[in-house]
Design an enzyme around this catalytic site. Structure first.
Site, PDB file in Angstrom:
ATOM      1  N   HIS A   1      -0.461   9.037  26.790  1.00  0.00           N
ATOM      2  CA  HIS A   1      -0.443   7.617  27.129  1.00  0.00           C
ATOM      3  C   HIS A   1       0.958   7.180  27.538  1.00  0.00           C
ATOM      4  CE1 HIS A   1      -1.724   3.252  25.883  1.00  0.00           C
ATOM      5  NE2 HIS A   1      -1.108   3.295  27.050  1.00  0.00           N
TER       6      HIS A   1
ATOM      7  N   GLY B   1       2.708  -2.350  31.255  1.00  0.00           N
ATOM      8  CA  GLY B   1       3.766  -2.583  30.279  1.00  0.00           C
ATOM      9  C   GLY B   1       3.712  -3.977  29.681  1.00  0.00           C
ATOM     10  N   ASN B   2       4.356  -4.124  28.547  1.00  0.00           N
ATOM     11  CA  ASN B   2       4.350  -5.423  27.877  1.00  0.00           C
ATOM     12  C   ASN B   2       5.431  -5.495  26.808  1.00  0.00           C
ATOM     13  OD1 ASN B   2       2.743  -3.927  25.705  1.00  0.00           O
ATOM     14  ND2 ASN B   2       1.234  -4.050  27.352  1.00  0.00           N
TER      15      ASN B   2
ATOM     16  N   SER C   1      -2.510  -9.574  26.941  1.00  0.00           N
ATOM     17  CA  SER C   1      -2.389  -8.179  27.355  1.00  0.00           C
ATOM     18  C   SER C   1      -3.466  -7.311  26.714  1.00  0.00           C
ATOM     19  CB  SER C   1      -1.008  -7.655  26.949  1.00  0.00           C
ATOM     20  OG  SER C   1      -0.951  -6.255  27.017  1.00  0.00           O
ATOM     21  N   SER C   2      -3.875  -6.276  27.442  1.00  0.00           N
ATOM     22  CA  SER C   2      -4.876  -5.354  26.903  1.00  0.00           C
ATOM     23  C   SER C   2      -4.342  -4.559  25.714  1.00  0.00           C
ATOM     24  CB  SER C   2      -5.353  -4.403  28.005  1.00  0.00           C
ATOM     25  OG  SER C   2      -4.262  -3.686  28.555  1.00  0.00           O
ATOM     26  N   ASP C   3      -3.026  -4.560  25.521  1.00  0.00           N
ATOM     27  CA  ASP C   3      -2.430  -3.867  24.372  1.00  0.00           C
ATOM     28  C   ASP C   3      -2.204  -4.789  23.178  1.00  0.00           C
ATOM     29  OD1 ASP C   3      -1.998  -1.113  25.301  1.00  0.00           O
ATOM     30  OD2 ASP C   3      -0.672  -2.032  26.789  1.00  0.00           O
TER      31      ASP C   3
ATOM     32  N   SER D   1      -2.618 -10.442  30.490  1.00  0.00           N
ATOM     33  CA  SER D   1      -3.136  -9.209  31.090  1.00  0.00           C
ATOM     34  C   SER D   1      -3.172  -9.298  32.607  1.00  0.00           C
ATOM     35  CB  SER D   1      -4.552  -8.942  30.564  1.00  0.00           C
ATOM     36  OG  SER D   1      -5.095  -7.781  31.149  1.00  0.00           O
ATOM     37  N   GLY D   2      -2.659  -8.234  33.266  1.00  0.00           N
ATOM     38  CA  GLY D   2      -2.857  -8.071  34.698  1.00  0.00           C
ATOM     39  C   GLY D   2      -2.166  -9.082  35.585  1.00  0.00           C
TER      40      GLY D   2
ATOM     41  N   HIS E   1       5.341   2.576  30.680  1.00  0.00           N
ATOM     42  CA  HIS E   1       4.936   3.882  31.172  1.00  0.00           C
ATOM     43  C   HIS E   1       6.122   4.511  31.903  1.00  0.00           C
ATOM     44  CE1 HIS E   1       0.456   2.440  31.274  1.00  0.00           C
ATOM     45  NE2 HIS E   1       0.859   2.734  30.062  1.00  0.00           N
TER      46      HIS E   1
END
Length: 217
Positions: free
Chosen positions: A161, A29-30, A75-77, A46-47, A98
């Protein structure tokens, strides 16, 4: 305190709301926020554990996802958030979670029907499903924008997703994420008892207009 420092604190605080409302697990999430009058945004790294997401951990990128300030990888998003900001200038905040019930609707590829006044109030109609897209580039962002451009909803269920929400600022996007999970759960329960009837469109229009323009202080 500078505008960037203020936004870092705001975005950091809003990530705690995702945890408080049980919308995320682990490091998923972000939340991001557009920097006013600059082609920049603030987003989580990220992470990184939510316990470690203080203001100093937030990173600043441009609206193509390139790191501008911060010591950690974004973030990966980030590409998805950046695409939304580039193509939806009215959006000041983006959230991805999510959360279980909303993600279950996304897994089914099924819009959440407008069968509750709360859905009409906040989302202005059914909550739509966006296309399947792989993470890593702006494909998710394109799907979000294409879906929301034809909807009054500030939420989209990206197929297989999970949910993304947008708002005039980051707090509004978090509110939408919280309300989305609540109505996703309630409508799921309603479907266990039968098939609820959608609210008629003219009532949806009146409810949405009142909530957006009259409700509150």
């Amino acid at each position: 305190m500078s505008v960037l420092d203020d936004l870092r604190r705001t975005v950091s605080d809003l990530h705690r709301e995702l945890v408080r409302y049980e919308l995320v697990i682990w490091t998923a999430g972000n939340v991001s926020a557009r920097v006013p009058d600059r082609d920049l945004m603030v987003i989580k790294p990220s992470g990184v554990s939510y316990d470690e997401l203080g203001p100093e951990a937030m990173v600043v990128t441009d609206l193509h996802g390139t790191l501008v300030e911060g010591d950690l990888a974004p973030s990966s998003d980030t590409a998805a958030h950046a695409y939304v900001y580039r193509h939806m200038p009215e959006v000041g905040g983006v959230v991805h979670t999510h959360s279980p019930y909303a993600t279950a609707w996304a897994a089914r590829g099924e819009p959440i029907p407008c069968v509750l006044t709360m859905i009409a109030d906040e989302f202005g109609g059914e909550i739509p499903v966006g296309p399947f897209a792989l993470i890593g580039d702006d494909s998710i962002g394109r799907g979000i924008v294409e879906t929301l451009r034809t909807s009054r909803s500030g939420a989209v269920l990206m197929r297989n997703h999970g949910p993304f929400t947008v708002g005039k600022d980051a707090r509004a996007a978090v509110k939408a994420a919280v309300m989305l999970e609540d109505v996703a759960r309630t409508v799921h329960f309603a479907h266990q008892l039968g098939r609820p009837d959608p609210i008629e469109q003219h009532h949806v229009d009146r409810l949405h207009a009142r909530y957006q323009n009259v409700y509150g202080q």
